[in-house]
Scaffold this motif. Structure first.
Motif, PDB file in Angstrom:
ATOM      1  N   GLU A  57     -14.655 -85.222  10.873  1.00  0.00           N
ATOM      2  CA  GLU A  57     -13.876 -83.989  10.702  1.00  0.00           C
ATOM      3  C   GLU A  57     -14.779 -82.806  11.008  1.00  0.00           C
ATOM      4  OE1 GLU A  57     -11.809 -82.832   6.889  1.00  0.00           O
ATOM      5  OE2 GLU A  57     -11.952 -85.029   6.871  1.00  0.00           O
ATOM      6  N   VAL A  58     -14.626 -82.237  12.196  1.00  0.00           N
ATOM      7  CA  VAL A  58     -15.538 -81.166  12.612  1.00  0.00           C
ATOM      8  C   VAL A  58     -14.744 -79.948  13.044  1.00  0.00           C
ATOM      9  CG1 VAL A  58     -15.655 -82.031  14.997  1.00  0.00           C
ATOM     10  CG2 VAL A  58     -17.487 -80.593  14.143  1.00  0.00           C
ATOM     11  N   LEU A  59     -15.318 -78.788  12.829  1.00  0.00           N
ATOM     12  CA  LEU A  59     -14.713 -77.545  13.308  1.00  0.00           C
ATOM     13  C   LEU A  59     -15.794 -76.785  14.068  1.00  0.00           C
ATOM     14  CD1 LEU A  59     -12.309 -75.511  13.230  1.00  0.00           C
ATOM     15  CD2 LEU A  59     -13.364 -74.549  11.183  1.00  0.00           C
ATOM     16  N   LEU A  60     -15.459 -76.355  15.277  1.00  0.00           N
ATOM     17  CA  LEU A  60     -16.400 -75.554  16.073  1.00  0.00           C
ATOM     18  C   LEU A  60     -15.967 -74.093  15.967  1.00  0.00           C
ATOM     19  CD1 LEU A  60     -18.672 -75.360  18.274  1.00  0.00           C
ATOM     20  CD2 LEU A  60     -16.903 -75.764  19.963  1.00  0.00           C
ATOM     21  N   VAL A  61     -16.887 -73.224  15.595  1.00  0.00           N
ATOM     22  CA  VAL A  61     -16.564 -71.796  15.471  1.00  0.00           C
ATOM     23  C   VAL A  61     -17.436 -71.020  16.447  1.00  0.00           C
ATOM     24  CG1 VAL A  61     -16.361 -69.821  13.918  1.00  0.00           C
ATOM     25  CG2 VAL A  61     -16.137 -72.139  13.001  1.00  0.00           C
ATOM     26  N   SER A  62     -16.803 -70.313  17.367  1.00  0.00           N
ATOM     27  CA  SER A  62     -17.561 -69.564  18.374  1.00  0.00           C
ATOM     28  C   SER A  62     -16.659 -68.513  19.013  1.00  0.00           C
ATOM     29  CB  SER A  62     -18.072 -70.527  19.456  1.00  0.00           C
ATOM     30  OG  SER A  62     -18.859 -69.837  20.395  1.00  0.00           O
ATOM     31  N   PRO A  63     -17.237 -67.380  19.428  1.00  0.00           N
ATOM     32  CA  PRO A  63     -16.404 -66.381  20.115  1.00  0.00           C
ATOM     33  C   PRO A  63     -15.953 -66.859  21.490  1.00  0.00           C
ATOM     34  CG  PRO A  63     -18.565 -65.461  19.533  1.00  0.00           C
ATOM     35  CD  PRO A  63     -18.612 -66.925  19.235  1.00  0.00           C
ATOM     36  N   GLU A  64     -16.743 -67.764  22.102  1.00  0.00           N
ATOM     37  CA  GLU A  64     -16.407 -68.273  23.446  1.00  0.00           C
ATOM     38  C   GLU A  64     -17.080 -69.623  23.629  1.00  0.00           C
ATOM     39  OE1 GLU A  64     -19.155 -68.463  25.829  1.00  0.00           O
ATOM     40  OE2 GLU A  64     -20.327 -67.951  24.063  1.00  0.00           O
ATOM     41  N   LEU A  65     -16.754 -70.315  24.700  1.00  0.00           N
ATOM     42  CA  LEU A  65     -17.400 -71.598  24.975  1.00  0.00           C
ATOM     43  C   LEU A  65     -18.248 -71.498  26.242  1.00  0.00           C
ATOM     44  CD1 LEU A  65     -14.528 -74.171  24.245  1.00  0.00           C
ATOM     45  CD2 LEU A  65     -16.283 -73.278  22.693  1.00  0.00           C
ATOM     46  N   GLY A  66     -19.430 -72.058  26.204  1.00  0.00           N
ATOM     47  CA  GLY A  66     -20.308 -72.059  27.383  1.00  0.00           C
ATOM     48  C   GLY A  66     -21.628 -71.368  27.123  1.00  0.00           C
ATOM     49  N   GLY A  67     -21.592 -70.295  26.343  1.00  0.00           N
ATOM     50  CA  GLY A  67     -22.823 -69.567  26.015  1.00  0.00           C
ATOM     51  C   GLY A  67     -23.520 -69.039  27.257  1.00  0.00           C
TER      52      GLY A  67
ATOM     53  N   ARG B 236     -25.084 -77.127  38.095  1.00  0.00           N
ATOM     54  CA  ARG B 236     -24.971 -75.857  37.377  1.00  0.00           C
ATOM     55  C   ARG B 236     -24.819 -76.113  35.882  1.00  0.00           C
ATOM     56  NH1 ARG B 236     -25.497 -70.985  40.215  1.00  0.00           N
ATOM     57  NH2 ARG B 236     -24.605 -71.149  42.277  1.00  0.00           N
ATOM     58  N   GLY B 237     -25.566 -75.342  35.075  1.00  0.00           N
ATOM     59  CA  GLY B 237     -25.409 -75.441  33.622  1.00  0.00           C
ATOM     60  C   GLY B 237     -23.963 -75.181  33.234  1.00  0.00           C
ATOM     61  N   GLY B 238     -23.347 -74.205  33.933  1.00  0.00           N
ATOM     62  CA  GLY B 238     -21.952 -73.853  33.636  1.00  0.00           C
ATOM     63  C   GLY B 238     -21.011 -75.028  33.867  1.00  0.00           C
ATOM     64  N   ASP B 239     -21.268 -75.797  34.949  1.00  0.00           N
ATOM     65  CA  ASP B 239     -20.407 -76.958  35.241  1.00  0.00           C
ATOM     66  C   ASP B 239     -20.569 -78.025  34.164  1.00  0.00           C
ATOM     67  OD1 ASP B 239     -19.699 -75.648  37.504  1.00  0.00           O
ATOM     68  OD2 ASP B 239     -21.037 -76.771  38.834  1.00  0.00           O
TER      69      ASP B 239
ATOM     70  N   PHE C  87     -18.088 -80.726  29.231  1.00  0.00           N
ATOM     71  CA  PHE C  87     -18.057 -81.042  27.800  1.00  0.00           C
ATOM     72  C   PHE C  87     -16.848 -80.359  27.152  1.00  0.00           C
ATOM     73  CE2 PHE C  87     -21.948 -83.043  25.902  1.00  0.00           C
ATOM     74  CZ  PHE C  87     -22.419 -83.561  27.086  1.00  0.00           C
ATOM     75  N   ALA C  88     -16.629 -79.099  27.513  1.00  0.00           N
ATOM     76  CA  ALA C  88     -15.520 -78.345  26.908  1.00  0.00           C
ATOM     77  C   ALA C  88     -14.185 -78.995  27.276  1.00  0.00           C
ATOM     78  CB  ALA C  88     -15.566 -76.892  27.369  1.00  0.00           C
ATOM     79  N   ARG C  89     -14.040 -79.426  28.547  1.00  0.00           N
ATOM     80  CA  ARG C  89     -12.792 -80.079  28.988  1.00  0.00           C
ATOM     81  C   ARG C  89     -12.570 -81.376  28.219  1.00  0.00           C
ATOM     82  NH1 ARG C  89     -14.146 -78.623  34.236  1.00  0.00           N
ATOM     83  NH2 ARG C  89     -14.933 -80.694  34.740  1.00  0.00           N
ATOM     84  N   GLU C  90     -13.658 -82.132  28.027  1.00  0.00           N
ATOM     85  CA  GLU C  90     -13.571 -83.407  27.326  1.00  0.00           C
ATOM     86  C   GLU C  90     -13.146 -83.170  25.869  1.00  0.00           C
ATOM     87  OE1 GLU C  90     -13.783 -86.143  28.869  1.00  0.00           O
ATOM     88  OE2 GLU C  90     -13.836 -87.583  27.209  1.00  0.00           O
TER      89      GLU C  90
ATOM     90  N   GLY D 264     -22.257 -72.835  22.806  1.00  0.00           N
ATOM     91  CA  GLY D 264     -23.076 -72.983  24.016  1.00  0.00           C
ATOM     92  C   GLY D 264     -23.436 -74.451  24.215  1.00  0.00           C
ATOM     93  N   PRO D 265     -24.402 -74.741  25.088  1.00  0.00           N
ATOM     94  CA  PRO D 265     -24.781 -76.131  25.354  1.00  0.00           C
ATOM     95  C   PRO D 265     -25.116 -76.923  24.085  1.00  0.00           C
ATOM     96  CG  PRO D 265     -25.818 -74.680  26.943  1.00  0.00           C
ATOM     97  CD  PRO D 265     -25.125 -73.797  25.958  1.00  0.00           C
ATOM     98  N   ALA D 266     -25.861 -76.331  23.149  1.00  0.00           N
ATOM     99  CA  ALA D 266     -26.258 -77.066  21.941  1.00  0.00           C
ATOM    100  C   ALA D 266     -25.048 -77.346  21.050  1.00  0.00           C
ATOM    101  CB  ALA D 266     -27.313 -76.272  21.165  1.00  0.00           C
ATOM    102  N   GLY D 267     -24.235 -76.321  20.791  1.00  0.00           N
ATOM    103  CA  GLY D 267     -23.087 -76.478  19.898  1.00  0.00           C
ATOM    104  C   GLY D 267     -22.017 -77.380  20.493  1.00  0.00           C
TER     105      GLY D 267
END
Ligand SMILES: Cc1cc2nc3c(=O)[nH]c(=O)nc-3n(C[C@H](O)[C@H](O)[C@H](O)COP(=O)(O)OP(=O)(O)OC[C@H]3O[C@@H](n4cnc5c(N)ncnc54)[C@H](O)[C@@H]3O)c2cc1C
Length: 276
Positions: free
Chosen positions: A26-36, A54-57, A62-65, A10-13
């Motif tokens: 060296e980072v790994l993001l673990v989540s069922p989905e992105l955006g929360g 929009r929070g979603g935008d 961030f996700a695109r980047e 989500g926004p924090a992660g």
């Protein structure tokens, strides 16, 4: 072994992961989905779309980047984070285990359901969850606050301060059903004197949400309601484990606060990893 595992997209992660990738950690993001929860889109009467960020935008950017920077992401839910010799062992719900020297927990919270007919249809289209986010759009409008207790009173106060006519459910009353749409909601309420129909501009779900802190229960200190206790630098009671956003006892239920906390958690994690 990763240096850092961020749990929750989500926004924090996403913010924590974004900072980490930029720092070439060296980072790994673990989540069922992105955006929360920032993915929820709302429809409100008089909502000037072109004036709203929009929070979603925001999180999509961030996700695109992150995608562009080629960051590693693992799709799935984390079942447990536990202490290991050199840091932490993170067990996915699917069974696989991953190791990291530090972990940022950013798993957010989940809303409680009202459990009435019409709830799903009106979600974000007449029925809203965040008084702090939408109160200012209800000037001179009538709203019903569904819930009892401190959270409902706080939501009603927030709405009243913004100029809305807020009605709380009274002792012995319960919400039976919802129908209508944005700006014109029919709420059926049952009380000791029978059922009545309330015509309001909107309804707010003011039931207490629950923190998704299960993966660290037993590892980090939680408060009485299960929120992860953090200090002003997003450090938990367990060295090397950080937490950010709505899963913590900060939980202000705002995208910008969660993003800021995600950035802070990353900065603290780097200090920890570099022994500062
Ligand atoms: C209906 C609604 C409307 C809102 N409207 C607004 C608004 O207009 N403006 C505003 O500022 N705020 C709004 N908010 C609040 C805002 O969305 C949240 O404060 C914000 O999304 C919190 O960010 P977060 O990253 O802490 O948690 P979340 O957004 O909840 O993200 C948590 C992430 O963790 C993942 N996750 C959960 N469990 C696990 C697990 N076990 N393992 C791995 N990953 C896991 C989830 O899939 C998700 O990706 C709204 C909230 C709701 C519910």
């Amino acid at each position: 072994m990763s240096k850092l595992i961020v749990v929750g997209g989500g926004p924090a992660g996403l913010t924590a992961a974004f900072y980490a990738v930029r720092r070439r950690l060296e980072v790994l993001l673990v989540s069922p989905e992105l955006g929360g929860q920032a993915r929820h889109q709302s429809t409100l009467p008089g909502f000037e779309e072109h004036r709203v960020i929009r929070g979603g935008d925001l999180v999509a950017r961030f996700a695109r980047e992150l995608e562009y920077l080629g960051y590693p992401v693992r799709t799935g839910a984390v079942a447990q984070v536990r202490a290991a010799v050199d840091g932490f062992r993170v067990r996915l719900a699917a069974g696989q285990e991953l190791d990291a020297r530090a972990v940022i927990l950013a798993t957010g919270s989940r809303a409680s359901r009202l459990g009435v007919p019409g709830e799903a249809e009106l979600f974000q289209k007449g029925l809203y969850g965040s008084a702090a986010s939408y109160a200012h759009l209800f000037l001179d409008k009538s709203v019903l606050v569904a819930g009892l207790g401190a959270r409902a009173r706080a939501a009603a106060a927030e709405l009243s301060a913004a100029g809305a006519q807020a009605r709380l459910l009274e002792e012995g009353e319960r919400l039976v059903s919802l129908s209508g749409g944005p700006g014109a909601v029919q709420a059926v309420v049952e009380g000791p004197a029978g059922r009545k129909l309330l015509d309001v501009d909107g309804v707010f779900n003011a039931l207490e949400p629950s923190p998704n802190s299960g993966p660290v229960s037993g590892l980090a200190e939680l408060d009485g309601a299960g929120w992860v206790r953090v200090d002003s630098r997003c450090r938990t009671s367990c060295p090397g484990l950080f937490a950010a956003g709505d899963v913590t006892d900060v939980h202000r239920e705002q995208v910008l606060v969660a993003m800021g906390e995600g950035a802070k958690a990353f900065l603290s994690a780097v200090e920890y990893l570099e022994g500062r």
